[in-house]
Design a protein around this motif. Structure first.
Motif, PDB file in Angstrom:
ATOM      1  N   MET A 120       1.140  -1.439  -0.247  1.00  0.00           N
ATOM      2  CA  MET A 120       0.008   0.050  -0.292  1.00  0.00           C
ATOM      3  C   MET A 120       1.132   1.015   0.268  1.00  0.00           C
ATOM      4  SD  MET A 120      -3.205  -1.120  -0.370  1.00  0.00           S
ATOM      5  CE  MET A 120      -3.687   0.644  -0.674  1.00  0.00           C
ATOM      6  N   VAL A 121       1.812   1.524   0.333  1.00  0.00           N
ATOM      7  CA  VAL A 121       2.395   2.503   0.528  1.00  0.00           C
ATOM      8  C   VAL A 121       3.478   2.780  -0.544  1.00  0.00           C
ATOM      9  CG1 VAL A 121       4.855   3.311   1.395  1.00  0.00           C
ATOM     10  CG2 VAL A 121       3.161   2.376   2.615  1.00  0.00           C
ATOM     11  N   GLN A 122       3.525   2.044  -1.348  1.00  0.00           N
ATOM     12  CA  GLN A 122       4.059   1.694  -2.881  1.00  0.00           C
ATOM     13  C   GLN A 122       3.267   2.192  -3.760  1.00  0.00           C
ATOM     14  OE1 GLN A 122       6.196  -2.275  -3.175  1.00  0.00           O
ATOM     15  NE2 GLN A 122       7.037  -2.448  -1.450  1.00  0.00           N
ATOM     16  N   ARG A 123       2.266   2.050  -3.727  1.00  0.00           N
ATOM     17  CA  ARG A 123       1.277   2.300  -4.103  1.00  0.00           C
ATOM     18  C   ARG A 123       1.002   3.889  -4.369  1.00  0.00           C
ATOM     19  NH1 ARG A 123      -2.991  -0.298  -6.644  1.00  0.00           N
ATOM     20  NH2 ARG A 123      -3.970   1.577  -7.671  1.00  0.00           N
ATOM     21  N   THR A 124       0.804   4.378  -2.811  1.00  0.00           N
ATOM     22  CA  THR A 124       1.162   5.422  -3.237  1.00  0.00           C
ATOM     23  C   THR A 124       1.878   6.482  -4.062  1.00  0.00           C
ATOM     24  OG1 THR A 124       2.083   5.982  -1.187  1.00  0.00           O
ATOM     25  CG2 THR A 124      -0.346   5.648  -1.047  1.00  0.00           C
ATOM     26  N   ALA A 125       1.540   7.689  -4.931  1.00  0.00           N
ATOM     27  CA  ALA A 125       2.529   8.765  -4.990  1.00  0.00           C
ATOM     28  C   ALA A 125       3.072   9.508  -4.192  1.00  0.00           C
ATOM     29  CB  ALA A 125       1.826   9.114  -6.174  1.00  0.00           C
ATOM     30  N   LEU A 126       3.170   9.135  -3.225  1.00  0.00           N
ATOM     31  CA  LEU A 126       3.878   9.769  -1.974  1.00  0.00           C
ATOM     32  C   LEU A 126       4.818   9.203  -0.967  1.00  0.00           C
ATOM     33  CD1 LEU A 126       1.418  13.322  -1.254  1.00  0.00           C
ATOM     34  CD2 LEU A 126       3.045  12.898  -2.793  1.00  0.00           C
ATOM     35  N   GLY A 127       4.628   7.706  -2.047  1.00  0.00           N
ATOM     36  CA  GLY A 127       5.516   6.953  -1.285  1.00  0.00           C
ATOM     37  C   GLY A 127       4.918   6.974   0.388  1.00  0.00           C
ATOM     38  N   ARG A 128       3.808   6.882   1.057  1.00  0.00           N
ATOM     39  CA  ARG A 128       3.803   6.764   2.609  1.00  0.00           C
ATOM     40  C   ARG A 128       1.755   6.680   2.921  1.00  0.00           C
ATOM     41  NH1 ARG A 128       1.469  11.583   5.344  1.00  0.00           N
ATOM     42  NH2 ARG A 128       1.087  13.151   4.055  1.00  0.00           N
ATOM     43  N   LEU A 129       2.062   5.980   4.125  1.00  0.00           N
ATOM     44  CA  LEU A 129       0.736   5.895   4.479  1.00  0.00           C
ATOM     45  C   LEU A 129       0.190   6.813   4.997  1.00  0.00           C
ATOM     46  CD1 LEU A 129       0.359   2.141   5.996  1.00  0.00           C
ATOM     47  CD2 LEU A 129      -0.154   2.755   3.848  1.00  0.00           C
ATOM     48  N   GLY A 130      -1.551   7.256   4.692  1.00  0.00           N
ATOM     49  CA  GLY A 130      -2.014   8.642   5.491  1.00  0.00           C
ATOM     50  C   GLY A 130      -1.814   8.481   6.454  1.00  0.00           C
ATOM     51  N   ALA A 131      -1.731   9.669   7.382  1.00  0.00           N
ATOM     52  CA  ALA A 131      -1.816  10.068   8.944  1.00  0.00           C
ATOM     53  C   ALA A 131      -3.369  10.677   9.158  1.00  0.00           C
ATOM     54  CB  ALA A 131      -0.883  10.593   9.979  1.00  0.00           C
ATOM     55  N   PRO A 132      -4.156  10.441   9.948  1.00  0.00           N
ATOM     56  CA  PRO A 132      -5.923  11.041  10.219  1.00  0.00           C
ATOM     57  C   PRO A 132      -5.989  13.146  10.332  1.00  0.00           C
ATOM     58  CG  PRO A 132      -4.487   9.506  12.182  1.00  0.00           C
ATOM     59  CD  PRO A 132      -4.137   9.711  11.290  1.00  0.00           C
ATOM     60  N   ASP A 133      -4.357  13.526  10.477  1.00  0.00           N
ATOM     61  CA  ASP A 133      -4.466  14.711  10.399  1.00  0.00           C
ATOM     62  C   ASP A 133      -4.590  15.916   8.364  1.00  0.00           C
ATOM     63  OD1 ASP A 133      -1.379  13.991   9.945  1.00  0.00           O
ATOM     64  OD2 ASP A 133      -0.842  16.227  10.742  1.00  0.00           O
ATOM     65  N   ASP A 134      -3.917  14.104   8.144  1.00  0.00           N
ATOM     66  CA  ASP A 134      -4.153  15.197   6.200  1.00  0.00           C
ATOM     67  C   ASP A 134      -5.416  14.652   5.923  1.00  0.00           C
ATOM     68  OD1 ASP A 134      -1.126  14.160   5.491  1.00  0.00           O
ATOM     69  OD2 ASP A 134      -1.074  12.517   5.828  1.00  0.00           O
ATOM     70  N   ILE A 135      -6.155  14.338   6.471  1.00  0.00           N
ATOM     71  CA  ILE A 135      -7.693  14.506   6.462  1.00  0.00           C
ATOM     72  C   ILE A 135      -8.197  15.524   7.075  1.00  0.00           C
ATOM     73  CG2 ILE A 135     -10.496  13.207   6.073  1.00  0.00           C
ATOM     74  CD1 ILE A 135      -7.823  11.836   4.413  1.00  0.00           C
ATOM     75  N   ALA A 136      -7.751  15.611   7.995  1.00  0.00           N
ATOM     76  CA  ALA A 136      -8.467  17.105   9.341  1.00  0.00           C
ATOM     77  C   ALA A 136      -8.595  17.835   8.461  1.00  0.00           C
ATOM     78  CB  ALA A 136      -7.709  17.253  10.030  1.00  0.00           C
ATOM     79  N   GLY A 137      -7.265  18.831   7.385  1.00  0.00           N
ATOM     80  CA  GLY A 137      -6.949  19.602   6.625  1.00  0.00           C
ATOM     81  C   GLY A 137      -8.179  19.684   5.623  1.00  0.00           C
TER      82      GLY A 137
END
Length: 258
Positions: free
Chosen positions: A212-229
């Protein structure tokens, strides 16, 4: 910049994960009233309340316990919120579950409970808060439904979950049409793979997590605060002409086909 200065915000499923991060971000951006619904043990929402009030003294917090699948909980959220603050400016319909299950052997009770919490619960709280916002016209308000990238793609162990998230996306689109006349905006946020309690067991598989990490263009899983903004943006006047939209917040997972 205080994007939610003096706003009153209601958040379902607020005690952990995306809901908790959203509550903190709303307080950070000047929300003075927070109506925090929870269903899990009370200590988690109490620590959130303490953290908000310690770091953002101008924010007042009301906590409300209840099963979001029960329509009475949504009625209680509105009644208690209005008693405390006089109005509700923003709703973040976030409460949800995802008990991973194999489709062919899935008990019908798993389907029923997932639908009741995720989709029925969203409908009940959106309807209840929208009626309150209508009474506040012409002020209106902003409603944000937390859908998922799963509204757009399938998942082997999510045959019960993905339809509910597609339903939330569709609910926000139709509510945008139905509620625009009252100056109420309705939008959906579609998180990608976010590391929360809802998928902790699934992501404990290191092979799957690395994939899943490799699938993302940004190379990491999301964190809850990535959605909060993004939620704060849609709640704010910066998005005053945005309604019926779906905002995919997935680190580039969806577009990374090759």
């Amino acid at each position: 910049m205080s994007l939610l200065l003096d706003k009153v915000v209601a958040i379902t499923g607020s005690s952990r994960g995306i809901g908790r991060a959203t509550a903190l971000e709303c307080a950070k951006h000047g929300a003075t009233g927070l109506i925090l619904h929870y269903f899990v043990p009370e200590d988690e929402v109490n620590t959130l309340k303490t953290e908000i009030e310690a770091n953002y003294p101008s924010a007042k917090v009301i906590t409300i316990h209840g099963d979001i699948a029960d329509p009475a909980t949504s009625t209680k959220i509105v009644q208690t919120g209005v008693e405390g603050f006089g109005r509700i400016d923003v709703l973040v319909s976030n409460a949800g579950i995802c008990p991973f299950a194999e489709f062919l052997t899935m008990p019908h009770a798993t389907w029923e409970r997932t639908r009741q919490v995720n989709l029925d619960g969203s409908f009940y709280v959106v309807q209840a808060v929208a009626n309150q916002m209508k009474n506040q016209s012409p002020q209106g308000g902003s409603i944000i439904g937390i859908s998922s990238i799963s509204a757009l793609v399938g998942g082997e162990l999510q045959c019960h979950y993905t339809p509910t998230k597609a339903g939330i996306l569709s609910l926000m689109q139709s509510c945008a049409v139905a509620l625009g006349k009252y100056n109420i905006r309705a939008n959906a946020v579609l998180p990608g793979t976010i590391a929360t309690d809802i998928n902790k067991e699934d992501l404990a598989d290191e092979k799957k997590r690395d994939y899943m990490v490799q699938r993302t263009a940004l190379g990491r899983l999301g964190a809850p605060d990535d959605i909060a903004g993004p939620v704060v943006f849609l709640a704010s006047d910066l998005a005053k002409y945005v309604t019926g939209a779906s905002l995919l917040v997935d680190g580039g997972l969806f577009v990374n086909l090759q």
